[in-house]
Write an enzyme that holds these catalytic residues in place. Structure first.
Site, PDB file in Angstrom:
ATOM      1  N   GLU A 112       0.797  -1.224   0.000  1.00  0.00           N
ATOM      2  CA  GLU A 112       0.000   0.000   0.000  1.00  0.00           C
ATOM      3  C   GLU A 112       0.833   1.280   0.000  1.00  0.00           C
ATOM      4  O   GLU A 112       0.523   2.214   0.754  1.00  0.00           O
ATOM      5  CB  GLU A 112      -0.929  -0.030   1.226  1.00  0.00           C
ATOM      6  CG  GLU A 112      -0.214   0.071   2.595  1.00  0.00           C
ATOM      7  CD  GLU A 112       0.264  -1.239   3.189  1.00  0.00           C
ATOM      8  OE1 GLU A 112       0.500  -2.197   2.418  1.00  0.00           O
ATOM      9  OE2 GLU A 112       0.426  -1.316   4.415  1.00  0.00           O
ATOM     10  N   HIS A 114      -8.076  -4.440  -0.515  1.00  0.00           N
ATOM     11  CA  HIS A 114      -7.216  -4.477   0.675  1.00  0.00           C
ATOM     12  C   HIS A 114      -6.245  -3.289   0.680  1.00  0.00           C
ATOM     13  O   HIS A 114      -6.194  -2.522   1.635  1.00  0.00           O
ATOM     14  CB  HIS A 114      -6.461  -5.809   0.705  1.00  0.00           C
ATOM     15  CG  HIS A 114      -5.535  -5.970   1.862  1.00  0.00           C
ATOM     16  ND1 HIS A 114      -5.887  -6.649   3.007  1.00  0.00           N
ATOM     17  CD2 HIS A 114      -4.275  -5.522   2.073  1.00  0.00           C
ATOM     18  CE1 HIS A 114      -4.880  -6.614   3.863  1.00  0.00           C
ATOM     19  NE2 HIS A 114      -3.886  -5.933   3.321  1.00  0.00           N
ATOM     20  N   GLU A 115      -5.498  -3.141  -0.402  1.00  0.00           N
ATOM     21  CA  GLU A 115      -4.463  -2.102  -0.411  1.00  0.00           C
ATOM     22  C   GLU A 115      -5.064  -0.703  -0.314  1.00  0.00           C
ATOM     23  O   GLU A 115      -4.524   0.163   0.360  1.00  0.00           O
ATOM     24  CB  GLU A 115      -3.558  -2.235  -1.638  1.00  0.00           C
ATOM     25  CG  GLU A 115      -2.875  -3.603  -1.806  1.00  0.00           C
ATOM     26  CD  GLU A 115      -2.195  -4.148  -0.556  1.00  0.00           C
ATOM     27  OE1 GLU A 115      -1.796  -3.368   0.326  1.00  0.00           O
ATOM     28  OE2 GLU A 115      -2.076  -5.386  -0.459  1.00  0.00           O
ATOM     29  N   HIS A 150      -5.909   0.298   3.154  1.00  0.00           N
ATOM     30  CA  HIS A 150      -4.794   0.761   3.982  1.00  0.00           C
ATOM     31  C   HIS A 150      -4.659   2.292   3.967  1.00  0.00           C
ATOM     32  O   HIS A 150      -4.051   2.860   4.865  1.00  0.00           O
ATOM     33  CB  HIS A 150      -3.473   0.152   3.497  1.00  0.00           C
ATOM     34  CG  HIS A 150      -3.167  -1.202   4.071  1.00  0.00           C
ATOM     35  ND1 HIS A 150      -3.150  -1.459   5.420  1.00  0.00           N
ATOM     36  CD2 HIS A 150      -2.826  -2.368   3.467  1.00  0.00           C
ATOM     37  CE1 HIS A 150      -2.813  -2.738   5.623  1.00  0.00           C
ATOM     38  NE2 HIS A 150      -2.621  -3.317   4.452  1.00  0.00           N
ATOM     39  N   GLU A 164      -3.226  -4.596   9.655  1.00  0.00           N
ATOM     40  CA  GLU A 164      -3.640  -5.682   8.754  1.00  0.00           C
ATOM     41  C   GLU A 164      -4.980  -6.308   9.138  1.00  0.00           C
ATOM     42  O   GLU A 164      -5.757  -6.690   8.263  1.00  0.00           O
ATOM     43  CB  GLU A 164      -2.546  -6.750   8.664  1.00  0.00           C
ATOM     44  CG  GLU A 164      -1.221  -6.246   8.085  1.00  0.00           C
ATOM     45  CD  GLU A 164      -1.337  -5.690   6.666  1.00  0.00           C
ATOM     46  OE1 GLU A 164      -2.348  -5.937   5.988  1.00  0.00           O
ATOM     47  OE2 GLU A 164      -0.382  -4.986   6.253  1.00  0.00           O
ATOM     48  N   ASP A 177      10.011  -9.720  10.339  1.00  0.00           N
ATOM     49  CA  ASP A 177       9.705 -10.615   9.223  1.00  0.00           C
ATOM     50  C   ASP A 177       9.600 -12.075   9.662  1.00  0.00           C
ATOM     51  O   ASP A 177       8.946 -12.875   8.990  1.00  0.00           O
ATOM     52  CB  ASP A 177      10.758 -10.483   8.110  1.00  0.00           C
ATOM     53  CG  ASP A 177      10.377  -9.389   7.110  1.00  0.00           C
ATOM     54  OD1 ASP A 177       9.199  -8.977   7.090  1.00  0.00           O
ATOM     55  OD2 ASP A 177      11.269  -8.946   6.361  1.00  0.00           O
ATOM     56  N   TYR A 196      -3.550 -10.749  10.221  1.00  0.00           N
ATOM     57  CA  TYR A 196      -4.621 -10.501   9.263  1.00  0.00           C
ATOM     58  C   TYR A 196      -5.911 -11.180   9.715  1.00  0.00           C
ATOM     59  O   TYR A 196      -6.962 -10.550   9.823  1.00  0.00           O
ATOM     60  CB  TYR A 196      -4.258 -11.074   7.891  1.00  0.00           C
ATOM     61  CG  TYR A 196      -3.111 -10.400   7.194  1.00  0.00           C
ATOM     62  CD1 TYR A 196      -1.795 -10.647   7.569  1.00  0.00           C
ATOM     63  CD2 TYR A 196      -3.326  -9.518   6.139  1.00  0.00           C
ATOM     64  CE1 TYR A 196      -0.736 -10.044   6.919  1.00  0.00           C
ATOM     65  CE2 TYR A 196      -2.265  -8.903   5.482  1.00  0.00           C
ATOM     66  CZ  TYR A 196      -0.981  -9.165   5.871  1.00  0.00           C
ATOM     67  OH  TYR A 196       0.063  -8.562   5.229  1.00  0.00           O
TER      68      TYR A 196
HETATM   69  N1  BES Z   1       1.295  -4.210   3.918  1.00  0.00           N
HETATM   70  C1  BES Z   1       1.125  -5.519   3.403  1.00  0.00           C
HETATM   71  C2  BES Z   1       2.390  -6.121   2.910  1.00  0.00           C
HETATM   72  C3  BES Z   1       3.508  -6.193   3.934  1.00  0.00           C
HETATM   73  C4  BES Z   1       3.257  -6.384   5.268  1.00  0.00           C
HETATM   74  C5  BES Z   1       4.800  -6.076   3.509  1.00  0.00           C
HETATM   75  C6  BES Z   1       4.317  -6.432   6.175  1.00  0.00           C
HETATM   76  C7  BES Z   1       5.840  -6.127   4.410  1.00  0.00           C
HETATM   77  C8  BES Z   1       5.594  -6.311   5.744  1.00  0.00           C
HETATM   78  C9  BES Z   1       0.063  -5.566   2.311  1.00  0.00           C
HETATM   79  O1  BES Z   1      -0.986  -4.695   2.521  1.00  0.00           O
HETATM   80  C10 BES Z   1      -0.553  -6.929   2.317  1.00  0.00           C
HETATM   81  O2  BES Z   1      -1.121  -7.266   3.314  1.00  0.00           O
HETATM   82  N2  BES Z   1      -0.438  -7.675   1.233  1.00  0.00           N
HETATM   83  C11 BES Z   1      -1.053  -8.989   1.120  1.00  0.00           C
HETATM   84  C12 BES Z   1      -2.299  -8.907   0.296  1.00  0.00           C
HETATM   85  C13 BES Z   1      -3.546  -9.171   0.972  1.00  0.00           C
HETATM   86  C14 BES Z   1      -4.779  -9.105   0.150  1.00  0.00           C
HETATM   87  C15 BES Z   1      -3.640  -9.992   2.162  1.00  0.00           C
HETATM   88  C16 BES Z   1      -0.114  -9.910   0.397  1.00  0.00           C
HETATM   89  O3  BES Z   1       0.874  -9.451  -0.152  1.00  0.00           O
HETATM   90  O4  BES Z   1      -0.370 -11.108   0.359  1.00  0.00           O
HETATM   91 ZN    ZN Z   2      -2.156  -5.327   4.174  1.00  0.00          ZN
END
Ligand code: BES
Ligand code: ZN
Length: 636
Positions: A280, A304-305, A308, A327, A385, A393
């Site tokens: 996002e 989703h994005e 955010h 999330e 990480d 989520y």
């Molecule tokens: N912000 C996240 C991606 C993220 C989180 C990157 C933590 C690095 C550290 C993004 O909004 C996200 O949640 N992406 C998901 C998509 C979603 C629909 C659940 C993904 O990439 O799977």
């Molecule tokens: Zn997210």
């Protein structure tokens, strides 16, 4: 508690604005330039500012335009090297000071991936993109790399390829030719951008490559614009996939929550090594090209994005411990948009798919029960990480759904959602601040009856509970899943039938959307593994091992690899690994949801196949994905 992932002294002095002056050197694969911080003092007499950096090559630091002697401390494996800059004596709380750092990124920059032209769709120009969340902005510029500090930024970036940033483009104009009318790949163009809304450092982002823009239809009653960027070879498919839903989602979100504050909401479809489904970045969501399935079934990622923009980019988690506020809330709202724009059944279906992914991840953390918690107390310097999973989520979204139902449904819940966002917009908050506001809101709008309802929620179990299930058994609308379930049952019941006598048809899946096919395959995963000949028949009859839909193909491979003892497993292990490393296509599938799951499953069947495939293409993965796969395969 302060942010466990930063070494900066942001509670003493903090950045309000940063100006970035960058030059992209495609030969050296570096970004070089200057970061100029406008700092505000919080504590009388603060003697230094400490920035987070990692693997930066710093050549000069100035305070109020005067060069100073600075100190770069030894590298912490997760947090990097703290940059200490003396500020002189007698600074008063409330005063401002300007610090400039001249530097270059290095080849170890975790945030950036430099792609050779062969790794792009067009195969004519190289490509560069960043991923800064959670703590990699420090590898791209010296910053106080914590979401508790929110900054505005401006940037001037020179490159021979179009440059996109998570900000508003000032020049060349974004509705003109992508490279300002100059020759792409040859002429140097200076791009200027401005982000006037304060954002956390993890939302700063850059991409540069041969990209073009196409605007989505404009809504006359809204004052934002929206459109899509992609390589020219992909722009038609990308536009088709998202033009139908993006604006509608944003309108619905505005109508439920509050007007959109960022002015521009663009999408950028990246090359396949992009490590996430979506990210996002402010004004400019980054997306994986694996969403381009041609049936618009993965638009939930856009819902989703863009959500955010409110939950995360507007109201921000204070630090990694409260990541679920970003999330969990976003996942809840994304599914509410699906209900509003599509149907209530779509919302339930999405929760159902999410629940399976939650249980998988909770099981993966059987030996690290701390990461099964929604609210995780991180040690100083612990890697966020390592805790990244579906838990924040899905536990988070289910908690909010449970809250919605307990408090009396959407009619009494949505006004609260809007109040929550409006109360904390622009701030960074903790779980305690969230809950204090929740109680205060219902104290005022409802009184004792609502407070009693809130008290009936077992908050401790939701926040700190471990184990592989939710504190409450949740009911979801399962109507979209029934035909997937019954097809799976038929396959299960056919396990003893000879393949030549089966009556499955190649068009069994014709009226399934991709999510329903995914659920069909997940349901099969929950049964005793099918015999190898049946599995092979399943794969070839429905084209599951050749489909370009990664959601489906990955689930088929995970099903096939589940029975590690099956004689067919090594064959599937090799084809699954080859698919991930892009044998035959020249581009790895770097979205971690796919490559990490597949590498882990292949590794269980045959370590050698997994490690060899990874070693062969490891430099083609984004540095973050590379680091995580190395951990998964026991190579780091
Ligand atoms: N912000 C996240 C991606 C993220 C989180 C990157 C933590 C690095 C550290 C993004 O909004 C996200 O949640 N992406 C998901 C998509 C979603 C629909 C659940 C993904 O990439 O799977
Ligand atoms: Zn997210």
């Amino acid at each position: 508690m302060s942010d466990p992932t930063t070494q900066s002294n942001y509670d003493e002095v903090y950045t309000e604005h940063v100006s970035l002056i960058w030059a992209i050197d495609w030969e050296a694969k570096t970004v070089s330039g200057e970061a100029i911080h406008d700092l505000r003092v919080k504590v009388d007499g603060v003697a230094e500012v400490i920035f987070d950096t990692a693997d930066l090559d710093i050549s000069k630091v100035s305070v109020q335009d005067e060069p100073v002697t600075y100190d770069v401390k030894g590298k912490h494996p997760v947090m990097g090297s703290a940059l200490h800059v003396p500020l002189g004596n007698g600074l008063k709380a409330g005063s401002t000071v300007k610090v400039s750092v001249l530097y270059k990124t290095t080849k170890d920059c975790t945030a950036l991936q430099w792609l050779d032209k062969e790794q792009t769709k067009g195969k004519q120009f190289p490509y560069l993109f960043s991923q800064c969340q959670p703590i990699y902005m420090r590898t791209l510029a010296p910053v106080q790399d914590t979401p508790s500090v929110k900054i505005t930024y401006t940037a001037k970036v020179t490159s021979v390829l179009p440059v996109l940033l998570s900000a508003i483009r000032q020049s060349p104009p974004s509705d003109g030719p992508a490279h300002g009318g100059k020759i792409v790949g040859k002429d140097l163009v200076e791009y200027s951008y401005h982000q006037p809304v304060p954002i956390p450092s993890y939302l700063i982002a850059i991409a540069s490559g041969n990209v073009v823009y196409r605007p989505f239809p404009k809504y006359e009653d809204r004052n934002w614009t929206s459109g899509i960027w992609a390589e020219p070879e992909m722009i038609d498919a990308a536009y088709w996939e998202f033009s139908e839903d993006t604006g509608g989602f944003l309108r619905a979100e505005e109508d439920i929550v509050t007007p959109y504050r960022f002015g521009v909401y663009d999408l950028l479809v990246l090359p396949p090594s992009f490590p996430y489904g979506g990210m996002e970045n402010a004004c400019l969501t980054f997306l994986t090209p694996t969403l381009l399935t041609g049936d618009r079934t993965l638009v939930d990622v856009v819902a989703h994005e863009l959500t955010h923009s409110y939950f995360g980019n507007g109201v921000t988690h204070a630090h990694a411990t409260h990541f679920w506020l970003n999330e969990g809330w976003t996942t809840y709202m994304e599914r509410l948009l699906l209900q509003v724009i599509h149907s209530p059944a779509d919302r339930g279906f999405s929760f159902l798919i999410g629940y399976k992914s939650l249980v998988d991840d909770l099981e993966l953390y059987a030996n690290q029960p701390k990461y099964q918690r929604l609210v995780i107390e991180f040690e100083k310097g612990e890697d966020p990480d390592d805790a990244y999973s579906k838990v924040p989520y899905e536990k988070g979204a289910n908690l909010i759904l449970h809250l919605e139902r307990t408090i009396g449904g959407l009619d009494v819940f949505l006004p609260y959602v809007s109040d929550y966002v409006n109360t904390f917009m622009g701030k960074s908050i903790t779980t305690n601040e969230w809950i204090a506001h929740l109680y205060a809101y219902y104290e005022k709008h409802g009184g004792p009856e609502k407070i009693k309802a809130l008290d009936s929620i077992d908050w401790d179990a939701w926040f700190y509970g471990e184990g592989t299930s939710l504190p409450v058994t949740m009911d979801y609308d399962t109507s979209l899943a029934t035909k997937a379930y019954s097809l799976a049952e038929r396959w299960d019941a056919s396990r003893t039938t000879e393949v030549s006598k089966l009556d499955f048809k190649s068009d069994d899946l014709n009226d399934f959307n991709s999510n329903q096919t995914a659920v069909f395959l997940e349901r099969l995963q929950s049964y005793t593994p099918l015999p190898s000949d049946l599995l092979a028949h399943l794969g070839s009859l429905y084209g599951l091992s050749t489909t370009h839909n990664a959601e489906i193909r990955s689930r088929f491979y995970l099903l096939a690899l589940k029975d590690v003892a099956s004689p067919a497993a090594p064959g599937f292990a090799a084809s699954a690994a080859n698919w991930i490393i892009g044998e035959g296509t020249g581009a790895v599938i770097g979205r971690m949801k796919f490559c990490r799951d597949i590498f882990r499953a292949v590794f269980k069947v045959d370590k050698d196949i997994a490690v060899k495939a990874f070693e062969k293409e490891k430099m083609s993965f984004h540095p973050i994905a590379r680091k995580m796969i190395e951990k998964d395969l026991g190579l780091a």
